[in-house]
Design an enzyme around this catalytic site. Structure first.
Site, mmCIF file in Angstrom:
data_model
loop_
_atom_site.group_PDB
_atom_site.id
_atom_site.type_symbol
_atom_site.label_atom_id
_atom_site.label_comp_id
_atom_site.label_asym_id
_atom_site.label_seq_id
_atom_site.Cartn_x
_atom_site.Cartn_y
_atom_site.Cartn_z
ATOM 1 N N TYR A 136 43.791 40.403 35.646
ATOM 2 C CA TYR A 136 43.425 39.481 36.529
ATOM 3 C C TYR A 136 43.042 39.965 38.042
ATOM 4 O O TYR A 136 43.475 39.409 38.960
ATOM 5 C CB TYR A 136 44.493 38.204 36.468
ATOM 6 C CG TYR A 136 44.605 37.739 35.094
ATOM 7 C CD1 TYR A 136 43.669 37.152 34.452
ATOM 8 C CD2 TYR A 136 46.092 37.978 34.305
ATOM 9 C CE1 TYR A 136 43.804 36.778 32.807
ATOM 10 C CE2 TYR A 136 46.183 37.751 33.087
ATOM 11 C CZ TYR A 136 44.928 37.269 32.251
ATOM 12 O OH TYR A 136 45.249 36.708 31.153
ATOM 13 N N PRO B 139 46.840 39.248 23.407
ATOM 14 C CA PRO B 139 47.489 39.600 24.468
ATOM 15 C C PRO B 139 46.630 40.030 25.562
ATOM 16 O O PRO B 139 45.474 40.676 25.192
ATOM 17 C CB PRO B 139 48.438 40.974 23.976
ATOM 18 C CG PRO B 139 47.425 41.363 22.731
ATOM 19 C CD PRO B 139 46.913 40.030 22.019
ATOM 20 N N CYS C 10 38.284 35.682 56.203
ATOM 21 C CA CYS C 10 38.348 34.586 57.166
ATOM 22 C C CYS C 10 39.214 33.529 56.585
ATOM 23 O O CYS C 10 38.906 32.544 56.416
ATOM 24 C CB CYS C 10 37.073 34.283 57.819
ATOM 25 S SG CYS C 10 36.337 35.271 58.793
ATOM 26 N N TYR D 45 48.587 32.268 43.388
ATOM 27 C CA TYR D 45 49.743 31.975 42.729
ATOM 28 C C TYR D 45 51.142 32.428 43.422
ATOM 29 O O TYR D 45 52.200 32.540 42.945
ATOM 30 C CB TYR D 45 50.113 32.713 41.479
ATOM 31 C CG TYR D 45 48.827 32.729 40.650
ATOM 32 C CD1 TYR D 45 48.102 31.401 40.034
ATOM 33 C CD2 TYR D 45 47.852 33.770 40.008
ATOM 34 C CE1 TYR D 45 47.038 31.489 39.183
ATOM 35 C CE2 TYR D 45 46.713 33.796 39.485
ATOM 36 C CZ TYR D 45 46.420 32.648 38.821
ATOM 37 O OH TYR D 45 45.276 32.775 38.200
HETATM 38 N N1 LLP Z 1 44.843 33.346 25.133
HETATM 39 C C1 LLP Z 1 44.398 32.243 25.673
HETATM 40 C C2 LLP Z 1 43.870 31.421 24.908
HETATM 41 C C3 LLP Z 1 44.513 32.229 27.177
HETATM 42 O O1 LLP Z 1 44.137 31.286 27.686
HETATM 43 C C4 LLP Z 1 45.250 33.457 27.692
HETATM 44 C C5 LLP Z 1 45.310 33.546 29.324
HETATM 45 C C6 LLP Z 1 45.436 34.663 26.887
HETATM 46 C C7 LLP Z 1 45.245 34.502 25.733
HETATM 47 C C8 LLP Z 1 46.074 35.736 27.547
HETATM 48 O O2 LLP Z 1 47.276 35.524 27.995
HETATM 49 P P1 LLP Z 1 48.261 36.714 28.705
HETATM 50 O O3 LLP Z 1 48.666 37.689 27.830
HETATM 51 O O4 LLP Z 1 47.277 37.766 29.642
HETATM 52 O O5 LLP Z 1 49.171 36.271 29.301
HETATM 53 N N2 LLP Z 1 44.821 34.499 36.205
HETATM 54 C C9 LLP Z 1 46.106 34.142 35.851
HETATM 55 C C10 LLP Z 1 46.474 34.452 34.356
HETATM 56 C C11 LLP Z 1 45.663 33.224 33.623
HETATM 57 C C12 LLP Z 1 45.953 33.331 31.984
HETATM 58 C C13 LLP Z 1 44.832 32.638 31.495
HETATM 59 N N3 LLP Z 1 44.862 32.703 29.885
HETATM 60 C C14 LLP Z 1 47.154 35.122 36.606
HETATM 61 O O6 LLP Z 1 46.598 36.042 37.172
HETATM 62 O O7 LLP Z 1 48.429 35.372 36.433
#
Ligand code: LLP
Length: 416
Positions: free
Chosen positions: A371, A275, A342, A317
């Site tokens: 993020y 998570p 800019c 996004y």
């Molecule tokens: N495990 C793996 C292999 C991942 O690639 C990711 C996120 C996570 C776990 C954690 O996922 P979460 O629980 O945070 O959803 N920058 C984007 C999100 C990119 C997520 C990348 N991978 C944003 O700001 O929405």
């Protein structure tokens, strides 16, 4: 617990005035609620307790050392995606034996570092990568523990850029190729096959895509468990969505758990989770100061001192972040909240109802704990901002604001 809320008409981070923090440390400023992080961690562990998962906090969401240390103290493991993230985990006192390492492009030096540190396992994205791990492990005289990442081919119904488990995504191997990859890895001398990994995407707001994926993957996991004696982990990735908009329902860890635990219990494997956002997203804000308010043709622009380099999610996004005034107000204006960069894509909110504000006022960009800082850059030569953590009425600077000399550190003149 409520991380951020009004007390006497002023926004507070737990028991600390946001205005006081902004005055003390300057703006833009990231503020984190340690209490929120801990309560989210515990809520997820509690919801999943039937399968006692190893929670591996996903470092990329927010990689500040104080955040990592907070989770390490809770007994958390870590999901990493680079040697740099492993270094951060080690600096923060994280246990390498609870680290899982993902990513499509691991380099030899990174693999070597992870093997030397003795991480729990690599989540492997391709056969050539497995061969690379075996080769480095052989050179070091150790075995690399591996779990292939399967792409279950389901639609997580989230933003295209943060979907990872659809058939067209670069991540993981399809169901047929992954079986082949296991068979190939079983013949490589310095690998131990220890599990299976999936991660279908991020900011997923319903349990259904997870259940759909689990259904596909459970069958494969059972098959692999019967084939490989060391096969013991089912890593179900991250992806739990949070509330960004007032009319949005976050995915409750209990709902998520009830969709997945029956499958996991039946499998009888050790469960690993990764998570990120779900633990930290709503536990952070980005505080900024209004520089100017201006009107042009048919639009109002509220110009602030934070930009897309500090928080890129809206630009990248079209992500929605709530905007709150630090001094509570009911007055509203319609327009764009824009930064000093800019680029026309430099907005934190576009065509939105915003708290009415004047130059000098403080605004908070909500749900910026995940993020946010971790995706920030120094574009337009803007030093990275400071980060503060609060718990109850205590507060501490957990990362200094960068200064101009930091921008040129490491640069050299080209002399002919
Ligand atoms: N495990 C793996 C292999 C991942 O690639 C990711 C996120 C996570 C776990 C954690 O996922 P979460 O629980 O945070 O959803 N920058 C984007 C999100 C990119 C997520 C990348 N991978 C944003 O700001 O929405």
């Amino acid at each position: 617990m409520k991380a951020f809320g009004y007390q006497g008409g002023e926004l507070f981070a737990e028991g600390v005035s946001v205005r006081e923090l902004a005055e003390r440390y300057g703006t833009p400023l990231y503020i984190y609620s340690r209490g929120h992080f801990i309560s989210r961690y515990r809520a997820l562990a509690e919801a999943m307790k039937a399968v006692k998962p190893l929670l591996c906090y996903s470092v990329k969401a927010n990689s500040n050392g104080a955040v990592l240390r907070t989770f390490a103290e809770q007994g958390s493991g870590f999901d990493i995606v680079s040697g740099g993230e492993l270094y951060r985990v080690r600096q923060a006192g994280g246990d390498p034996a609870r680290v899982v390492y993902a990513g499509v492009g691991k380099s030899m030096p990174e693999i070597e570092y992870a093997l030397r540190e003795g991480i729990l396992f690599f989540t492997v994205e391709s056969e050539p990568e497995a061969a690379m791990i075996s080769q480095v492990a052989q050179r070091l005289g150790v075995k690399g523990r591996v779990a292939f990442r399967v792409n279950p081919g389901v639609d997580p119904r989230t933003h295209t850029y943060i979907s990872t488990g659809k058939k067209e995504n670069k991540f993981g191997l399809d169901l047929e190729r992954v079986r082949h990859a296991y068979a190939a890895a079983a013949k490589m001398p310095n690998l131990e096959i220890v599990g299976l990994h999936m991660h279908i995407g991020s900011q997923i707001l319903s349990a259904e895509p997870f259940a759909e994926a689990m259904k596909v993957v459970a069958e494969l996991a059972a098959e692999l468990k019967a084939l490989y004696p060391g096969f013991r982990y089912m890593d179900i990735g991250g992806g739990i969505g949070i509330q960004y908009k007032p009319d949005q329902d976050a995915l409750d860890p209990k709902t998520y758990a009830s969709a997945l635990t029956p499958w996991l219990q039946k499998l009888g494997l050790e469960v690993v989770m990764e998570p990120g956002r779900g633990l930290v997203g709503n536990g952070g804000i980005l505080v900024c100061r209004v520089v100017a308010v201006k009107d042009s043709y048919f639009k109002k622009f509220v110009v602030i001192d934070a930009g897309m380099n500090d928080l890129i999610r809206p630009a990248l996004y079209q992500a929605h972040h709530e905007i709150q005034a630090v001094r509570e107000t009911d007055a509203r204006v319609f327009g764009d909240l824009v930064g000093p960069i800019c680029e026309s894509g430099d907005f934190l909110a576009a065509d939105r109802e915003l708290p009415a504000a004047q130059a000098g006022d403080l605004l908070a960009v909500m749900s910026a704990g995940a993020y946010g800082f971790s995706m920030s850059s120094t574009y337009n030569s803007r030093p990275r901002v400071a980060e503060v953590m609060v718990e109850g009425t205590r507060q501490a600077l957990v990362r200094e604001r960068e200064a101009w000399p930091d921008l040129v550190r490491g640069e050299r003149a080209f002399s002919s």
